[in-house]
Design an enzyme around this catalytic site. Structure first.
Site, PDB file in Angstrom:
ATOM      1  N   ASP A 188     -68.503  52.652  62.835  1.00 34.07           N
ATOM      2  CA  ASP A 188     -68.781  51.214  63.011  1.00 34.07           C
ATOM      3  C   ASP A 188     -69.978  50.663  62.227  1.00 34.07           C
ATOM      4  OD1 ASP A 188     -66.709  51.591  64.790  1.00 34.07           O
ATOM      5  OD2 ASP A 188     -67.780  50.905  66.569  1.00 34.07           O
ATOM      6  N   LYS A 227     -60.100  50.372  65.922  1.00 29.23           N
ATOM      7  CA  LYS A 227     -60.052  50.573  67.368  1.00 29.23           C
ATOM      8  C   LYS A 227     -60.468  49.295  68.072  1.00 29.23           C
ATOM      9  CE  LYS A 227     -64.712  52.469  67.330  1.00 29.23           C
ATOM     10  NZ  LYS A 227     -65.384  51.396  68.069  1.00 29.23           N
ATOM     11  N   CYS A 266     -70.617  53.653  70.778  1.00 29.65           N
ATOM     12  CA  CYS A 266     -69.469  54.195  70.037  1.00 29.65           C
ATOM     13  C   CYS A 266     -69.720  55.587  69.463  1.00 29.65           C
ATOM     14  CB  CYS A 266     -69.033  53.206  68.966  1.00 29.65           C
ATOM     15  SG  CYS A 266     -68.308  51.724  69.730  1.00 29.65           S
TER      16      CYS A 266
END
Ligand code: VGL
Ligand code: ZN
Length: 220
Positions: free
Chosen positions: A23, A121, A166
Site C-alpha cells: 500500500d 484489495k 495492512c
C-alpha cells in the site's frame, strides 16, 4: 525455522524470497486522505530494497466510493471510531484509496517496474481488507498465498504502509499460510492509534515473524 537459531545478521535474498510491498499509495503519505506520519520516507528505502530482491509483488488498497470502512458511510460517526460490522469490529477511516483516484495510485517515486504482481484489495463494498492475503471477514481470500506458493516462495519480506494495519495483518497471515516472514521495520511506517503499533509488533513477534532493518538486507 527452529526457534533456537539466531536471526541472521544479513539476509541475502534468493530465488525462494519475495519482497511484498504494502500500500505505498498517495493517500497514505503526507498530504493524502489517510496520511501515515512520515509515510513517504519508505519510498527511497523500498526502491533500494527492490534492487536487492530478485522478486517482488505489491498490494494496492482499492475501495469503491461508498465503502463500508469509510466513516462517511456511517451517519453520525467520525473517522477513527470503531463500529461493529457483521464480521467484527471495524475502525472507520476517512475516505481513501478510492478506485481510479490519484490517492489510490502508487506514490509517483515508487519503482513499480520490478513488481511481478499487484494485488488489489478492499474492493468489495461491504468488507474491508487490511491483509494482503485475506479480507477482514478472515474468509475471503485475495489469492496471493496461492500465487506465492505456486511460484515456490518460502520466505516473504514485508515493507510499506501501515506497520500496524495492512503490513502487520499481512505478516500474521503470511505466518498462518506457512511462510517465513520478515518485517523490514525501517521500510514501514505506522498509523499508531492508541498503542496499535506496539500491539502489532508484539503480535508479529509472537507469530514467529522476524524483525529486520533494511541495512540487514544484502545482495546475493
Ligand atoms: C490501511 C487503513 C485502511 C493500510 C488501509 O494500508 O494500513 N489502513 N486501509
Ligand atoms: Zn483502506
Amino acid at each position: 525455522m527452529t526457534a533456537e537459531q539466531p536471526d541472521p545478521e544479513i539476509y541475502r535474498p534468493g530465488e525462494a524470497d519475495c519482497l511484498v510491498v504494502i500500500d505505498v499509495q498517495n493517500d497514505f503519505v503526507p498530504g493524502g486522505a489517510l496520511a501515515v506520519p512520515d509515510g513517504d520516507a519508505v519510498v527511497p528505502v523500498i526502491n533500494a530494497l527492490l534492487a536487492r530482491f530478485p522478486h517482488a509483488v505489491a498490494t494496492q488498497d482499492w475501495h469503491p466510493a461508498d465503502h463500508r470502512s469509510f466513516a462517511s458511510a456511517h451517519p453520525g460517526r467520525q473517522p477513527f471510531e470503531t463500529v461493529g460490522l457483521p464480521y467484527g469490529d471495524q475502525v472507520l477511516w476517512p475516505d481513501h484509496c478510492v478506485q481510479g483516484t490519484f490517492g489510490a495510485e502508487f506514490h509517483p517515486d515508487l519503482e513499480t517496474q520490478p513488481l511481478e504482481l499487484v494485488v488489489r484489495k478492499g474492493f468489495r463494498p461491504e468488507i474491508d481488507s487490511y491483509s494482503a492475503f485475506a479480507e477482514n471477514d478472515r474468509r475471503t481470500k485475495t489469492g496471493l498465498a496461492g500465487f506465492l506458493r505456486e511460484r515456490g516462495f518460502q520466505r516473504l519480506f514485508f515493507a510499506g504502509l501501515a506497520t500496524d494495519f495492512c503490513v502487520g495483518w499481512s505478516v500474521l497471515d503470511a505466518r498462518a499460510e506457512g511462510f517465513e516472514a520478515v518485517l523490514i521495520e525501517d521500510a514501514c511506517r505506522a498509523i499508531d492509534l492508541e498503542g496499535s503499533l506496539d500491539a502489532a509488533m508484539e503480535r508479529m513477534r509472537t507469530a514467529g515473524a522476524h524483525i529486520a532493518q533494511a541495512s540487514q538486507i544484502g545482495t546475493g
